[in-house]
Design an enzyme around this catalytic site. Structure first.
Site, PDB file in Angstrom:
ATOM      1  N   TYR A  69       0.971  -1.243  -0.002  1.00  0.00           N
ATOM      2  CA  TYR A  69      -0.053  -0.009  -0.165  1.00  0.00           C
ATOM      3  C   TYR A  69       0.956   1.159  -0.031  1.00  0.00           C
ATOM      4  O   TYR A  69       1.717   1.334   0.849  1.00  0.00           O
ATOM      5  CB  TYR A  69      -0.906  -0.030   1.341  1.00  0.00           C
ATOM      6  N   CYS A  70       0.584   2.218  -0.876  1.00  0.00           N
ATOM      7  CA  CYS A  70       1.514   3.405  -1.134  1.00  0.00           C
ATOM      8  C   CYS A  70       0.637   4.448  -0.743  1.00  0.00           C
ATOM      9  O   CYS A  70      -0.188   4.893  -1.425  1.00  0.00           O
ATOM     10  CB  CYS A  70       1.787   3.389  -2.458  1.00  0.00           C
ATOM     11  N   PRO A  71       1.043   5.182   0.669  1.00  0.00           N
ATOM     12  CA  PRO A  71       0.337   6.362   0.816  1.00  0.00           C
ATOM     13  C   PRO A  71       0.469   7.506  -0.011  1.00  0.00           C
ATOM     14  O   PRO A  71      -0.568   8.401  -0.133  1.00  0.00           O
ATOM     15  CB  PRO A  71       0.998   6.666   2.301  1.00  0.00           C
ATOM     16  N   GLY A  87      -1.850   6.812  -2.869  1.00  0.00           N
ATOM     17  CA  GLY A  87      -3.346   6.576  -2.078  1.00  0.00           C
ATOM     18  C   GLY A  87      -4.097   5.405  -2.626  1.00  0.00           C
ATOM     19  O   GLY A  87      -5.257   5.402  -2.576  1.00  0.00           O
TER      20      GLY A  87
END
Length: 95
Positions: free
Chosen positions: A57-59, A62
């Protein structure tokens, strides 16, 4: 090939024998209310869905990085790196 993907091997606990048992069948995700889980998919706890070939998951993006957006994630990293290099070179030229 679609039939081969849907007939993937499922591993489950066998309480009678005290080990793991492998069987053929359609994989179901326990966290997604027993929805169909494609081959090489993992459940993402942040987005609450199964993602095929999920990497992480890449913040900054998003979203979960998987098979459908891996190219865009790599391009995002490349453009960010190039922007940082141009910015650094402009700062060094000014000094």
């Amino acid at each position: 090939n679609l039939a081969a993907e849907s007939d993937s091997i499922v591993t489950e606990r066998d309480n009678q024998r005290g080990g793991l048992r492998r069987r053929r069948g359609i994989r179901r995700c326990r966290k997604c209310n027993d929805n169909y889980k494609p081959a090489r998919a993992h459940h993402d706890s942040v987005t609450g869905r199964c993602v095929v070939k999920m990497d992480h998951y890449c913040p900054w993006v998003g979203n979960a990085v998987g098979i459908m957006n891996h190219k865009f994630f790599i391009l995002f990293i490349l453009y960010t790196f190039l922007t940082a290099c141009v910015s650094l070179s402009l700062i060094l030229i000014r000094v």
